[in-house]
Design an enzyme around this catalytic site. Sequence first.
Site, PDB file in Angstrom:
ATOM      1  N   ASP A  50       0.826  -1.221   0.000  1.00 34.28           N
ATOM      2  CA  ASP A  50       0.000   0.000   0.000  1.00 34.28           C
ATOM      3  C   ASP A  50       0.858   1.270   0.000  1.00 34.28           C
ATOM      4  O   ASP A  50       0.342   2.375   0.106  1.00 34.28           O
ATOM      5  CB  ASP A  50      -0.990  -0.003   1.184  1.00 34.28           C
ATOM      6  N   ASP A  78       5.126  -0.690   7.418  1.00 40.32           N
ATOM      7  CA  ASP A  78       4.232  -1.310   8.399  1.00 40.32           C
ATOM      8  C   ASP A  78       5.006  -2.261   9.325  1.00 40.32           C
ATOM      9  O   ASP A  78       6.214  -2.468   9.161  1.00 40.32           O
ATOM     10  CB  ASP A  78       3.077  -2.031   7.696  1.00 40.32           C
ATOM     11  N   ASP A  90       7.408   5.215  21.510  1.00 44.21           N
ATOM     12  CA  ASP A  90       7.285   6.673  21.591  1.00 44.21           C
ATOM     13  C   ASP A  90       6.094   7.014  22.493  1.00 44.21           C
ATOM     14  O   ASP A  90       5.038   6.393  22.380  1.00 44.21           O
ATOM     15  CB  ASP A  90       7.048   7.238  20.184  1.00 44.21           C
ATOM     16  N   ASP A 111       8.084  12.368  23.759  1.00 36.30           N
ATOM     17  CA  ASP A 111       7.971  13.493  22.826  1.00 36.30           C
ATOM     18  C   ASP A 111       7.829  14.823  23.571  1.00 36.30           C
ATOM     19  O   ASP A 111       6.964  14.938  24.461  1.00 36.30           O
ATOM     20  CB  ASP A 111       6.726  13.248  21.964  1.00 36.30           C
ATOM     21  N   GLU A 169      12.641  13.912  25.013  1.00 45.47           N
ATOM     22  CA  GLU A 169      12.967  14.895  23.978  1.00 45.47           C
ATOM     23  C   GLU A 169      12.748  16.284  24.573  1.00 45.47           C
ATOM     24  O   GLU A 169      11.641  16.587  25.031  1.00 45.47           O
ATOM     25  CB  GLU A 169      12.068  14.695  22.754  1.00 45.47           C
ATOM     26  N   HIS A 221      13.928  11.734  12.757  1.00 44.43           N
ATOM     27  CA  HIS A 221      12.917  11.950  11.715  1.00 44.43           C
ATOM     28  C   HIS A 221      12.565  13.424  11.526  1.00 44.43           C
ATOM     29  O   HIS A 221      11.771  13.743  10.650  1.00 44.43           O
ATOM     30  CB  HIS A 221      11.665  11.154  12.077  1.00 44.43           C
ATOM     31  N   ASP A 222      13.118  14.312  12.351  1.00 43.23           N
ATOM     32  CA  ASP A 222      12.844  15.746  12.222  1.00 43.23           C
ATOM     33  C   ASP A 222      14.025  16.515  11.643  1.00 43.23           C
ATOM     34  O   ASP A 222      13.926  17.727  11.427  1.00 43.23           O
ATOM     35  CB  ASP A 222      12.544  16.358  13.600  1.00 43.23           C
TER      36      ASP A 222
END
Length: 560
Positions: A25, A29, A98, A199, A256, A330-331
């Site tokens: 898709d 995953d 997370d 986070d 974080e 990822h940021d």
Amino acid sequence: MEKNWWKEAVVYQIYPRSFMDSNGDGIGDIKGIISKLDYLKELGVDVVWLSPVYQSPNDDNGYDISDYRKIMDEFGTMDDWDEMLKEMHDRGIKLVMDLVVNHSSDEHAWFAESRQSKDNPYRDYYIWRPGKDGKEPNNWESVFSGSAWKYDEATDEYFLHLFSKKQPDLNWENPNLRNEIYEMMKFWLDKGIDGFRMDVINFISKEEGLPDADNPEGKPFAPGGQHFMNGPRIHEFLKEMNKEVLSHYDVMTVGEMPGVSPDEGILYTDAEENELNMVFQFEHMDLDTEPGKSKWHVKPLDLRDLKHSLSRWQKGMQGKGWNSLYWNNHDQPRIVSRFGDDRSYRVESAKMLATCLHMMQGTPYIYQGEEFGMTNVRFDSIQQYKDIETHNMYKERVIENKEDPAEVMNSIYIKGRDNARTPIQWDDSKNGGFTEGTPWIEVNPNYKEINAKAALEDSASIFHYYKNLINLRKNHEIIVYGSYELILEEDPEIFAFIREYNGEKLLVAANFSGNNPEFRLPEGFELKEPELLVANYEGQHEGTYEGFTMRPWEARVYKF
Ligand code: NOJ
């Protein structure tokens, strides 16, 4: 210093949407993750930090959670997740989940209740205020541009959202909310996870009265960080969380924390404080930004700033708190494109950066794709980008403020979060082997040359170099526990330091340039019986640890 497993571990971050798609898709995953666990085992990492896989409408790719106890449909089922945990544990890999509890999604059942009426039992799960003179309750700006407040007609009040409009901030002043979160944490811990990455956890305590932010330039909105970063009750909340939840499990925690100093870092991570194990601090990620401006206002890095900043943390935490070490997540843009040279010296500079970081004191984090030198991406059109932060900024600057689109695109090329979010390039087949379908975000066109398969097959690759660094850490306690001393403080090209532990020493010299600077060991170091422990150039090494001409982006580590 107390020894702990999480001090000796190397962590690998998975951003699930971009990691591996198993069902065509176009979206990574959980089954895809399972299929790549042998690869992680081969690399030798001890822990996986998995970015959010909870149910979410994906306004911010899973950092907007609508049910903390469910798995996002696109990622699979709870059975898949259970299997993943088992497969990880069978391979000796721990799992850190997370924890996103500064805010939820506006599609969370709590928020649906909360917005119903002012006397709803869930009203105070969020932060609601009446407007001021027909405007927002204060001038705080969202991290994702615009006001941090959204008006809600149903009750004629505004709610606070430090991130997107679909990420309302939770109200930690409310003990019921705190208890719900602690119960949810126990739910996951009882399933057997090994810790949490939290986070923006230092945003959860807001200053009473939510005062206006300083706004010398008189802009419509201003960053309100001073009123919610490391706020008045933050230590009380974390101590409570530790007492109620964390202290009952042998787990690792990393908070974080934008806007944290080494002194505060100690308060959060000193074992005697009973809060967290380590923090992600951002000082070194802000050094290529114009001071006082948003991250999009880029400037070239001065290596001296980087050395001084990282050394301040190394020295500041020594013996008192614990550092985490990272170049990527990822940021952030890809480090080889950011502080290295992704064109002429991609392999050398990626290895040099890895050496420099992994030889410091702290727990190293590797972000997916870093281990084989993935680079930033340059898409032609803003439509090819998917990140909400990037789109909101583009809209504000190009559409509303009529700034030059080319200049704004350039800052996206340098700083945009999608640099880190293009799919993992597993091999040189279609879509880099990430998916059989259409990927949710395009694959970096350089996948034919840069991919995991090629890296695995080449014994001189960045992958094998990372593997060696991880292995060295397992065999040399000095890398984990040794003290740190910066040398050649003002050298603009060489980052060098000395580690020391139980009579052993390490000398690390890293050239952050494509030039040939002369490395000269300063006087006064008692170093004997050198052994070249690791280096990023193969073959003959000219000179000695006392002096040598460095090759472009060269790194050497001597052990004494
Ligand atoms: C920090 C996360 O790393 C980032 O991806 C996210 O957008 C914000 N927090 C909001 O959750």
